[in-house]
Design a protein around this motif. Structure first.
Motif, PDB file in Angstrom:
ATOM      1  N   SER A   1       0.840  -1.214   0.000  1.00 43.24           N
ATOM      2  CA  SER A   1       0.000   0.000   0.000  1.00 43.24           C
ATOM      3  C   SER A   1       0.871   1.258   0.000  1.00 43.24           C
ATOM      4  O   SER A   1       0.567   2.227  -0.700  1.00 43.24           O
ATOM      5  N   TYR A   2       1.956   1.240   0.742  1.00 45.31           N
ATOM      6  CA  TYR A   2       2.879   2.375   0.750  1.00 45.31           C
ATOM      7  C   TYR A   2       3.516   2.547  -0.620  1.00 45.31           C
ATOM      8  O   TYR A   2       3.617   3.649  -1.140  1.00 45.31           O
ATOM      9  N   GLN A   3       3.942   1.429  -1.217  1.00 47.19           N
ATOM     10  CA  GLN A   3       4.584   1.488  -2.519  1.00 47.19           C
ATOM     11  C   GLN A   3       3.625   1.983  -3.594  1.00 47.19           C
ATOM     12  O   GLN A   3       4.019   2.743  -4.482  1.00 47.19           O
ATOM     13  N   GLU A   4       2.359   1.579  -3.516  1.00 46.10           N
ATOM     14  CA  GLU A   4       1.357   2.065  -4.469  1.00 46.10           C
ATOM     15  C   GLU A   4       1.127   3.558  -4.294  1.00 46.10           C
ATOM     16  O   GLU A   4       1.007   4.303  -5.276  1.00 46.10           O
ATOM     17  N   MET A   5       1.092   4.019  -3.054  1.00 45.41           N
ATOM     18  CA  MET A   5       0.920   5.443  -2.781  1.00 45.41           C
ATOM     19  C   MET A   5       2.119   6.244  -3.309  1.00 45.41           C
ATOM     20  O   MET A   5       1.949   7.290  -3.941  1.00 45.41           O
ATOM     21  N   ALA A   6       3.318   5.727  -3.089  1.00 43.57           N
ATOM     22  CA  ALA A   6       4.519   6.404  -3.575  1.00 43.57           C
ATOM     23  C   ALA A   6       4.527   6.442  -5.095  1.00 43.57           C
ATOM     24  O   ALA A   6       4.834   7.474  -5.705  1.00 43.57           O
ATOM     25  N   ARG A   7       4.169   5.332  -5.719  1.00 44.73           N
ATOM     26  CA  ARG A   7       4.103   5.289  -7.190  1.00 44.73           C
ATOM     27  C   ARG A   7       3.123   6.328  -7.715  1.00 44.73           C
ATOM     28  O   ARG A   7       3.427   7.069  -8.650  1.00 44.73           O
ATOM     29  N   ASP A   8       1.931   6.374  -7.124  1.00 45.50           N
ATOM     30  CA  ASP A   8       0.928   7.359  -7.549  1.00 45.50           C
ATOM     31  C   ASP A   8       1.469   8.777  -7.432  1.00 45.50           C
ATOM     32  O   ASP A   8       1.235   9.612  -8.304  1.00 45.50           O
ATOM     33  N   GLY A   9       2.180   9.051  -6.354  1.00 48.30           N
ATOM     34  CA  GLY A   9       2.756  10.378  -6.159  1.00 48.30           C
ATOM     35  C   GLY A   9       3.778  10.728  -7.224  1.00 48.30           C
ATOM     36  O   GLY A   9       3.777  11.844  -7.764  1.00 48.30           O
ATOM     37  N   TYR A  10       4.644   9.778  -7.551  1.00 50.68           N
ATOM     38  CA  TYR A  10       5.647  10.031  -8.594  1.00 50.68           C
ATOM     39  C   TYR A  10       4.996  10.194  -9.966  1.00 50.68           C
ATOM     40  O   TYR A  10       5.413  11.044 -10.758  1.00 50.68           O
ATOM     41  N   LEU A  11       3.960   9.403 -10.257  1.00 52.17           N
ATOM     42  CA  LEU A  11       3.278   9.544 -11.544  1.00 52.17           C
ATOM     43  C   LEU A  11       2.571  10.895 -11.642  1.00 52.17           C
ATOM     44  O   LEU A  11       2.559  11.521 -12.711  1.00 52.17           O
ATOM     45  N   GLU A  12       2.005  11.341 -10.550  1.00 57.16           N
ATOM     46  CA  GLU A  12       1.361  12.667 -10.532  1.00 57.16           C
ATOM     47  C   GLU A  12       2.396  13.760 -10.766  1.00 57.16           C
ATOM     48  O   GLU A  12       2.161  14.709 -11.527  1.00 57.16           O
ATOM     49  N   LEU A  13       3.525  13.648 -10.121  1.00 55.13           N
ATOM     50  CA  LEU A  13       4.606  14.611 -10.314  1.00 55.13           C
ATOM     51  C   LEU A  13       5.069  14.625 -11.773  1.00 55.13           C
ATOM     52  O   LEU A  13       5.307  15.684 -12.349  1.00 55.13           O
ATOM     53  N   ALA A  14       5.160  13.434 -12.379  1.00 52.48           N
ATOM     54  CA  ALA A  14       5.583  13.340 -13.775  1.00 52.48           C
ATOM     55  C   ALA A  14       4.582  14.005 -14.711  1.00 52.48           C
ATOM     56  O   ALA A  14       4.967  14.583 -15.735  1.00 52.48           O
ATOM     57  N   LYS A  15       3.294  13.972 -14.369  1.00 55.61           N
ATOM     58  CA  LYS A  15       2.278  14.659 -15.180  1.00 55.61           C
ATOM     59  C   LYS A  15       2.475  16.169 -15.124  1.00 55.61           C
ATOM     60  O   LYS A  15       2.258  16.866 -16.107  1.00 55.61           O
TER      61      LYS A  15
END
Length: 75
Positions: A31-45
């Protein structure tokens, strides 16, 4: 360059690769890793300079994409 991979896929790859102890991030759970991934993908957008590469591909394909991104940047 953001190497993007689903945390479940990353975990499966790691378990096949070795049986060593989990690192600090892996110990946080999926769950932490999914949250971190989502954050990085949002930043990339938001930041067009961040290039996303699908890291679920084979190593050679990932290498090729990284090389292309760097080559495009320095040309």
């Amino acid at each position: 360059i953001l190497l993007d991979i689903d945390p479940k896929t990353a975990f499966q790859r790691r378990s096949v690769r070795d049986s060593g102890a989990e690192d600090r991030i892996e110990m946080q759970g999926l769950s932490y890793q999914e949250m971190a991934r989502d954050g990085y993908l949002e930043l990339a957008k938001e930041q067009k300079r961040i290039k996303i590469i699908d890291a679920s591909q084979q190593v050679d394909a990932i290498y090729g994409e990284i090389r292309k991104q760097i080559w495009d940047l320095i040309r």
